[in-house]
Design a protein around this motif. Structure first.
Motif, PDB file in Angstrom:
ATOM      1  N   THR A  31       2.476  16.444   2.512  1.00  0.00           N
ATOM      2  CA  THR A  31       1.094  16.379   2.978  1.00  0.00           C
ATOM      3  C   THR A  31       0.786  15.017   3.582  1.00  0.00           C
ATOM      4  O   THR A  31       1.421  14.014   3.273  1.00  0.00           O
ATOM      5  N   ARG A  32      -0.215  14.999   4.427  1.00  0.00           N
ATOM      6  CA  ARG A  32      -0.697  13.756   5.028  1.00  0.00           C
ATOM      7  C   ARG A  32      -1.256  12.847   3.942  1.00  0.00           C
ATOM      8  O   ARG A  32      -1.099  11.625   3.984  1.00  0.00           O
ATOM      9  N   SER A  33      -1.893  13.442   2.944  1.00  0.00           N
ATOM     10  CA  SER A  33      -2.454  12.668   1.841  1.00  0.00           C
ATOM     11  C   SER A  33      -1.362  11.905   1.086  1.00  0.00           C
ATOM     12  O   SER A  33      -1.516  10.720   0.776  1.00  0.00           O
ATOM     13  N   GLU A  34      -0.254  12.563   0.801  1.00  0.00           N
ATOM     14  CA  GLU A  34       0.851  11.894   0.102  1.00  0.00           C
ATOM     15  C   GLU A  34       1.382  10.720   0.928  1.00  0.00           C
ATOM     16  O   GLU A  34       1.657   9.641   0.389  1.00  0.00           O
ATOM     17  N   ALA A  35       1.529  10.922   2.213  1.00  0.00           N
ATOM     18  CA  ALA A  35       2.022   9.861   3.092  1.00  0.00           C
ATOM     19  C   ALA A  35       1.037   8.699   3.140  1.00  0.00           C
ATOM     20  O   ALA A  35       1.440   7.522   3.081  1.00  0.00           O
ATOM     21  N   THR A  36      -0.247   9.003   3.218  1.00  0.00           N
ATOM     22  CA  THR A  36      -1.266   7.965   3.276  1.00  0.00           C
ATOM     23  C   THR A  36      -1.297   7.160   1.987  1.00  0.00           C
ATOM     24  O   THR A  36      -1.381   5.932   2.013  1.00  0.00           O
ATOM     25  N   VAL A  37      -1.194   7.829   0.853  1.00  0.00           N
ATOM     26  CA  VAL A  37      -1.162   7.131  -0.438  1.00  0.00           C
ATOM     27  C   VAL A  37       0.050   6.206  -0.506  1.00  0.00           C
ATOM     28  O   VAL A  37      -0.050   5.057  -0.949  1.00  0.00           O
ATOM     29  N   GLU A  38       1.197   6.658  -0.033  1.00  0.00           N
ATOM     30  CA  GLU A  38       2.395   5.821  -0.045  1.00  0.00           C
ATOM     31  C   GLU A  38       2.220   4.609   0.868  1.00  0.00           C
ATOM     32  O   GLU A  38       2.616   3.502   0.512  1.00  0.00           O
ATOM     33  N   LEU A  39       1.638   4.799   2.031  1.00  0.00           N
ATOM     34  CA  LEU A  39       1.381   3.669   2.924  1.00  0.00           C
ATOM     35  C   LEU A  39       0.448   2.651   2.272  1.00  0.00           C
ATOM     36  O   LEU A  39       0.659   1.433   2.387  1.00  0.00           O
ATOM     37  N   ILE A  40      -0.567   3.127   1.581  1.00  0.00           N
ATOM     38  CA  ILE A  40      -1.492   2.224   0.885  1.00  0.00           C
ATOM     39  C   ILE A  40      -0.747   1.471  -0.214  1.00  0.00           C
ATOM     40  O   ILE A  40      -0.886   0.246  -0.347  1.00  0.00           O
ATOM     41  N   ARG A  41       0.063   2.174  -0.987  1.00  0.00           N
ATOM     42  CA  ARG A  41       0.846   1.514  -2.045  1.00  0.00           C
ATOM     43  C   ARG A  41       1.756   0.437  -1.459  1.00  0.00           C
ATOM     44  O   ARG A  41       1.866  -0.665  -1.991  1.00  0.00           O
ATOM     45  N   MET A  42       2.439   0.775  -0.374  1.00  0.00           N
ATOM     46  CA  MET A  42       3.347  -0.179   0.269  1.00  0.00           C
ATOM     47  C   MET A  42       2.582  -1.412   0.760  1.00  0.00           C
ATOM     48  O   MET A  42       3.041  -2.548   0.597  1.00  0.00           O
ATOM     49  N   GLY A  43       1.432  -1.188   1.353  1.00  0.00           N
ATOM     50  CA  GLY A  43       0.618  -2.300   1.849  1.00  0.00           C
ATOM     51  C   GLY A  43       0.118  -3.183   0.727  1.00  0.00           C
ATOM     52  O   GLY A  43       0.169  -4.413   0.818  1.00  0.00           O
ATOM     53  N   LEU A  44      -0.357  -2.580  -0.356  1.00  0.00           N
ATOM     54  CA  LEU A  44      -0.844  -3.358  -1.488  1.00  0.00           C
ATOM     55  C   LEU A  44       0.283  -4.150  -2.145  1.00  0.00           C
ATOM     56  O   LEU A  44       0.097  -5.306  -2.544  1.00  0.00           O
ATOM     57  N   GLU A  45       1.455  -3.553  -2.262  1.00  0.00           N
ATOM     58  CA  GLU A  45       2.611  -4.248  -2.832  1.00  0.00           C
ATOM     59  C   GLU A  45       3.009  -5.427  -1.952  1.00  0.00           C
ATOM     60  O   GLU A  45       3.328  -6.508  -2.448  1.00  0.00           O
ATOM     61  N   SER A  46       2.963  -5.244  -0.646  1.00  0.00           N
ATOM     62  CA  SER A  46       3.279  -6.324   0.278  1.00  0.00           C
ATOM     63  C   SER A  46       2.284  -7.474   0.135  1.00  0.00           C
ATOM     64  O   SER A  46       2.674  -8.651   0.107  1.00  0.00           O
ATOM     65  N   LEU A  47       1.007  -7.154   0.030  1.00  0.00           N
ATOM     66  CA  LEU A  47      -0.010  -8.186  -0.161  1.00  0.00           C
ATOM     67  C   LEU A  47       0.196  -8.928  -1.474  1.00  0.00           C
ATOM     68  O   LEU A  47       0.049 -10.154  -1.545  1.00  0.00           O
ATOM     69  N   LYS A  49       3.044  -9.385  -3.078  1.00  0.00           N
ATOM     70  CA  LYS A  49       4.211 -10.262  -2.931  1.00  0.00           C
ATOM     71  C   LYS A  49       3.859 -11.509  -2.125  1.00  0.00           C
ATOM     72  O   LYS A  49       4.300 -12.611  -2.460  1.00  0.00           O
ATOM     73  N   GLU A  50       3.065 -11.345  -1.066  1.00  0.00           N
ATOM     74  CA  GLU A  50       2.628 -12.494  -0.271  1.00  0.00           C
ATOM     75  C   GLU A  50       1.823 -13.465  -1.123  1.00  0.00           C
ATOM     76  O   GLU A  50       2.020 -14.678  -1.064  1.00  0.00           O
ATOM     77  N   GLN A  51       0.911 -12.925  -1.922  1.00  0.00           N
ATOM     78  CA  GLN A  51       0.068 -13.763  -2.770  1.00  0.00           C
ATOM     79  C   GLN A  51       0.918 -14.491  -3.807  1.00  0.00           C
ATOM     80  O   GLN A  51       0.735 -15.682  -4.043  1.00  0.00           O
ATOM     81  N   GLU A  52       1.868 -13.799  -4.422  1.00  0.00           N
ATOM     82  CA  GLU A  52       2.739 -14.423  -5.412  1.00  0.00           C
ATOM     83  C   GLU A  52       3.579 -15.522  -4.774  1.00  0.00           C
ATOM     84  O   GLU A  52       3.793 -16.572  -5.374  1.00  0.00           O
ATOM     85  N   ALA A  53       4.039 -15.304  -3.544  1.00  0.00           N
ATOM     86  CA  ALA A  53       4.833 -16.310  -2.844  1.00  0.00           C
ATOM     87  C   ALA A  53       3.982 -17.551  -2.558  1.00  0.00           C
ATOM     88  O   ALA A  53       4.451 -18.682  -2.712  1.00  0.00           O
ATOM     89  N   ARG A  54       2.733 -17.356  -2.145  1.00  0.00           N
ATOM     90  CA  ARG A  54       1.837 -18.487  -1.884  1.00  0.00           C
ATOM     91  C   ARG A  54       1.562 -19.264  -3.166  1.00  0.00           C
ATOM     92  O   ARG A  54       1.520 -20.490  -3.162  1.00  0.00           O
TER      93      ARG A  54
END
Length: 65
Positions: A31-47, A49-54
């Protein structure tokens, strides 16, 4: 299919919609919903990691003691 999870609607432009659809088909989400949730998770995880690196990088603007 009923769910107890919170729901909301998001509007996107045609280009972003196509990118989400491409991601969905490439990753074989049902579903599009599953894909969107995964994209949100990936984006939040990336943010996160960036914050932890800073936070782990010494601040060059502080005076040496």
């Amino acid at each position: 299919m009923a769910t107890d999870r919170p729901r909301y609607t998001v509007s996107v432009d045609n280009d972003l919609f196509q990118q989400i659809e491409d991601f969905r088909f490439e990753r074989r989400f049902q579903t599009r919903s599953e894909a969107t949730v995964e994209l949100i998770r990936m984006g939040l995880e990336s943010l996160k990691k960036e914050q932890e690196a800073r936070e782990s990088t010494p601040d060059d603007s502080s005076p040496d003691s």
